[in-house]
Design a protein around this motif. Sequence first.
Motif, short mmCIF file in Angstrom:
data_model
loop_
_atom_site.label_atom_id
_atom_site.label_comp_id
_atom_site.label_asym_id
_atom_site.label_seq_id
_atom_site.Cartn_x
_atom_site.Cartn_y
_atom_site.Cartn_z
N TYR A 100 5.51 6.86 -7.16
CA TYR A 100 4.25 6.80 -6.42
C TYR A 100 4.05 5.39 -5.85
O TYR A 100 3.65 5.22 -4.69
N GLY A 101 4.35 4.38 -6.66
CA GLY A 101 4.19 3.01 -6.21
C GLY A 101 5.08 2.66 -5.04
O GLY A 101 4.65 1.96 -4.11
N MET A 102 6.30 3.16 -5.05
CA MET A 102 7.21 2.90 -3.93
C MET A 102 6.74 3.60 -2.66
O MET A 102 6.86 3.06 -1.57
N GLU A 103 6.22 4.80 -2.82
CA GLU A 103 5.80 5.58 -1.65
C GLU A 103 4.46 5.12 -1.08
O GLU A 103 4.19 5.31 0.10
N HIS A 104 3.63 4.51 -1.91
CA HIS A 104 2.27 4.17 -1.48
C HIS A 104 1.91 2.70 -1.75
O HIS A 104 0.75 2.38 -1.95
N ALA A 105 2.91 1.84 -1.74
CA ALA A 105 2.67 0.43 -2.09
C ALA A 105 1.54 -0.22 -1.27
O ALA A 105 0.67 -0.86 -1.86
N PRO A 106 1.51 -0.07 0.06
CA PRO A 106 0.43 -0.72 0.80
C PRO A 106 -0.96 -0.21 0.41
O PRO A 106 -1.91 -0.99 0.29
N GLN A 107 -1.08 1.10 0.18
CA GLN A 107 -2.38 1.66 -0.21
C GLN A 107 -2.80 1.19 -1.60
O GLN A 107 -3.97 0.88 -1.83
N ILE A 108 -1.84 1.13 -2.52
CA ILE A 108 -2.16 0.67 -3.88
C ILE A 108 -2.57 -0.79 -3.82
O ILE A 108 -3.55 -1.19 -4.44
N ARG A 109 -1.83 -1.58 -3.07
CA ARG A 109 -2.15 -3.01 -2.95
C ARG A 109 -3.56 -3.18 -2.39
O ARG A 109 -4.34 -3.99 -2.88
N ALA A 110 -3.88 -2.40 -1.36
CA ALA A 110 -5.22 -2.49 -0.75
C ALA A 110 -6.30 -2.06 -1.74
O ALA A 110 -7.34 -2.71 -1.87
N ALA A 111 -6.03 -0.98 -2.48
CA ALA A 111 -7.02 -0.48 -3.45
C ALA A 111 -7.21 -1.44 -4.61
O ALA A 111 -8.30 -1.51 -5.19
N GLN A 112 -6.18 -2.19 -4.95
CA GLN A 112 -6.24 -3.10 -6.08
C GLN A 112 -6.50 -4.55 -5.65
O GLN A 112 -6.42 -5.46 -6.47
N GLU A 113 -6.81 -4.76 -4.38
CA GLU A 113 -6.95 -6.12 -3.84
C GLU A 113 -7.93 -6.97 -4.64
O GLU A 113 -7.68 -8.14 -4.90
N ALA A 114 -9.04 -6.39 -5.04
CA ALA A 114 -10.03 -7.16 -5.80
C ALA A 114 -9.46 -7.66 -7.12
O ALA A 114 -9.84 -8.73 -7.60
N ARG A 115 -8.53 -6.92 -7.68
CA ARG A 115 -7.91 -7.33 -8.94
C ARG A 115 -6.71 -8.25 -8.71
O ARG A 115 -6.42 -9.11 -9.53
N LEU A 116 -6.01 -8.03 -7.61
CA LEU A 116 -4.82 -8.82 -7.32
C LEU A 116 -5.15 -10.18 -6.72
O LEU A 116 -4.42 -11.14 -6.91
N SER A 117 -6.26 -10.27 -5.97
CA SER A 117 -6.56 -11.55 -5.32
C SER A 117 -6.76 -12.71 -6.27
O SER A 117 -6.30 -13.79 -5.96
N PRO A 118 -7.42 -12.55 -7.42
CA PRO A 118 -7.52 -13.69 -8.32
C PRO A 118 -6.15 -14.14 -8.85
O PRO A 118 -5.93 -15.34 -9.03
N ILE A 119 -5.24 -13.20 -9.05
CA ILE A 119 -3.91 -13.56 -9.52
C ILE A 119 -3.16 -14.31 -8.42
O ILE A 119 -2.59 -15.38 -8.66
N ALA A 120 -3.21 -13.76 -7.20
CA ALA A 120 -2.56 -14.43 -6.06
C ALA A 120 -3.20 -15.79 -5.80
O ALA A 120 -2.51 -16.78 -5.52
#
Length: 196
Positions: free
Chosen positions: A116-136
């Motif tokens: 699922y992650g490989m097929e939908h990576a951009p959507q997952i990244r966008a949906a998790q942006e609030a959680r990923l941005s502090p890490i980035a």
Amino acid sequence: MSPKQQRGEATVEQVLDAALGVYAASGEPGLTVSAVTKASGVSPGSLYHHFGSIDGLVTALTLRWLSRLLDRLSGALQRTRTARTGIRAVVRAYLDFLREHPDAARLVHSATADRYGMEHAPQIRAAQEARLSPIAGWIQARTAAGELAPLPGPLLESLLLGPVIGVARRWLSVGDVDLDEAARTLPDRIWRSVRP
């Protein structure tokens, strides 16, 4: 929030909790509409209404626990002052998550989640942006301060998390990794790969 919305959210939580229990007991093949509705006490129609399909339910369950893992990692990073202590905190937070939630961790690290992650990576990244941005943001700030090697963010992220994910998968699938030893060893090994 209206009472109807509250009931809908409560139903979603009830189904997700039951689905994880079914997954823990029977694995992915056991995650059927019948098993989940029996365990949760909701009707098949309610499951389809909220998730669309059993695949939609598995996706929602996986994303729920991925969000919790990312929240844990982000929280661990935010309480640190240096790159080195941040690496130690992330490794410990990840390994603690495995110990506390092995069934959810098994799902998050499953072949289905990978597919699922490989097929939908951009959507997952966008949906998790609030959680990923502090890490980035933490990685960018530490790189700008000269505490981390001047490498592209995605490469640093892979060097930081790749070894921990590898250990997680090994522990979940084979069980021959000592998580206490990994918590002691990995941070310094990872630090050597990303220090300036």
